[in-house]
Design an enzyme around this catalytic site. Sequence first.
Site, PDB file in Angstrom:
ATOM      1  N   ASN A  76     -10.259   1.686   8.494  1.00 31.41           N
ATOM      2  CA  ASN A  76     -11.008   1.057   7.413  1.00 31.41           C
ATOM      3  C   ASN A  76     -10.320  -0.268   7.062  1.00 31.41           C
ATOM      4  OD1 ASN A  76     -12.317   0.367   5.064  1.00 31.41           O
ATOM      5  ND2 ASN A  76     -11.490   2.061   3.845  1.00 31.41           N
ATOM      6  N   TRP A  77     -10.902  -1.347   7.536  1.00 34.44           N
ATOM      7  CA  TRP A  77     -10.271  -2.667   7.330  1.00 34.44           C
ATOM      8  C   TRP A  77     -10.388  -3.152   5.890  1.00 34.44           C
ATOM      9  CZ3 TRP A  77     -12.151  -6.119  12.062  1.00 34.44           C
ATOM     10  CH2 TRP A  77     -11.727  -5.515  13.259  1.00 34.44           C
ATOM     11  N   LYS A  78     -11.248  -2.542   5.125  1.00 34.70           N
ATOM     12  CA  LYS A  78     -11.522  -2.999   3.750  1.00 34.70           C
ATOM     13  C   LYS A  78     -11.883  -4.498   3.782  1.00 34.70           C
ATOM     14  CE  LYS A  78      -8.600   0.708   2.194  1.00 34.70           C
ATOM     15  NZ  LYS A  78      -7.698   1.274   1.201  1.00 34.70           N
ATOM     16  N   HIS A 136     -15.975   5.929  -0.775  1.00 31.69           N
ATOM     17  CA  HIS A 136     -14.551   5.602  -0.834  1.00 31.69           C
ATOM     18  C   HIS A 136     -14.141   5.458  -2.300  1.00 31.69           C
ATOM     19  CE1 HIS A 136     -10.740   3.585  -0.395  1.00 31.69           C
ATOM     20  NE2 HIS A 136     -10.718   3.995   0.861  1.00 31.69           N
ATOM     21  N   GLU A 138     -12.320   3.426  -3.752  1.00 34.19           N
ATOM     22  CA  GLU A 138     -12.382   2.048  -4.258  1.00 34.19           C
ATOM     23  C   GLU A 138     -13.806   1.692  -4.684  1.00 34.19           C
ATOM     24  OE1 GLU A 138     -10.524   0.129  -0.904  1.00 34.19           O
ATOM     25  OE2 GLU A 138      -8.642   1.120  -1.407  1.00 34.19           O
ATOM     26  N   GLU A 187      -9.315  11.990   0.804  1.00 33.02           N
ATOM     27  CA  GLU A 187      -8.385  10.902   0.515  1.00 33.02           C
ATOM     28  C   GLU A 187      -7.899  10.995  -0.927  1.00 33.02           C
ATOM     29  OE1 GLU A 187      -9.067   7.390   3.365  1.00 33.02           O
ATOM     30  OE2 GLU A 187     -10.384   7.107   1.654  1.00 33.02           O
ATOM     31  N   GLY A 201      -2.909   3.561  -0.122  1.00 32.15           N
ATOM     32  CA  GLY A 201      -2.238   2.272  -0.240  1.00 32.15           C
ATOM     33  C   GLY A 201      -0.934   2.319  -1.025  1.00 32.15           C
ATOM     34  N   SER A 230      -2.190   6.586   3.130  1.00 35.48           N
ATOM     35  CA  SER A 230      -0.860   6.267   3.673  1.00 35.48           C
ATOM     36  C   SER A 230      -0.545   7.032   4.960  1.00 35.48           C
ATOM     37  CB  SER A 230       0.219   6.501   2.619  1.00 35.48           C
ATOM     38  OG  SER A 230       0.004   5.649   1.513  1.00 35.48           O
ATOM     39  N   GLY A 247      -4.329   0.548   5.538  1.00 37.57           N
ATOM     40  CA  GLY A 247      -3.315  -0.456   5.859  1.00 37.57           C
ATOM     41  C   GLY A 247      -2.845  -0.430   7.309  1.00 37.57           C
TER      42      GLY A 247
HETATM   43  P1  PGA Z   1      -4.322   3.554   3.318  1.00 37.68           P
HETATM   44  O1  PGA Z   1      -5.872   3.598   2.936  1.00 37.68           O
HETATM   45  O2  PGA Z   1      -4.184   4.116   4.702  1.00 37.68           O
HETATM   46  O3  PGA Z   1      -3.942   2.105   3.235  1.00 37.68           O
HETATM   47  O4  PGA Z   1      -3.601   4.397   2.308  1.00 37.68           O
HETATM   48  C1  PGA Z   1      -6.677   4.658   3.342  1.00 37.68           C
HETATM   49  C2  PGA Z   1      -8.094   4.394   2.875  1.00 37.68           C
HETATM   50  O5  PGA Z   1      -8.276   3.818   1.807  1.00 37.68           O
HETATM   51  O6  PGA Z   1      -9.066   4.741   3.576  1.00 37.68           O
END
Ligand code: PGA
Length: 251
Positions: free
Chosen positions: A9-11, A96, A98, A168, A174, A214, A236
């Site tokens: 997931n590049w966001k 997600h 976010e 998640e 993150g 993470s 990330g």
């Molecule tokens: P992260 O994000 O690996 O940077 O913790 C995971 C995600 O948000 O899908």
Amino acid sequence: MRKNIVAGNWKMNLNRNEGIKLVEDVLNLLSSNSTSEVVFSPSFVHLYKVNKMCKSIEGVSSSAQNCSASEKGTFTGEVSAEMIKSLGVEYVILGHSERRENFMETNNELKQKVDISLKNGLKVIFCCGESLSQRKNEVHFDCIKNQIEESLFHLNETEFENIIIAYEPIWAIGTGVTASTDQAQEMHQFIRDLISEKYNNEISENTSILYGGSCKPSNAKELFSQKDIDGGLIGGASLNAQDFAQIINSF
Ligand code: PGA
């Protein structure tokens, strides 16, 4: 049999050239022994190109990070499920944390997004996850149950076959703090049992449940060795070709 999937997931990261280079580098580093399907999830503007780059490679595909809850019309700036599908893209990530937190997406809105995605032939990577305070207050199982029930459990058995769950925990996204393998496995098993109770054992055994938060080269192997963890949704670490390839090659 369920698939192992590692999705990046590049966001809102990487410009076009950086994205293209990342995909090329990851593809070069993939081990021919890996049993995992690979999914790249760039921003919408890179999706056409990224999808083109992976379409002809077996076991590699692309995903959108979101779609509109509406079919079409006067929604400036939105992207519909049909548009995504028309590029040949296979997956869409929905729910997600976010998006839930920053864009106020509710379980009900996500239900609509799930429906419209499936209707247009996309497979859904459905994210669920509890906050730190929910875990501290020991309501994390209730939270996950609620998210899944309210957005997914209206689906019939055939529709549910196109759902991938990504667990998640928000406190792990993150932050560098990963859920322990026991915490992750415990929740994945809980989710699988939920699906089994709602549908049946076969559907639950065939559903891929990914872990996200993470996940990195140093912990991927251990996480993926758990019996109910079928891969990862990687943020990330998916922006670094070496790290992402190493995570994929952990299978
Ligand atoms: P992260 O994000 O690996 O940077 O913790 C995971 C995600 O948000 O899908």
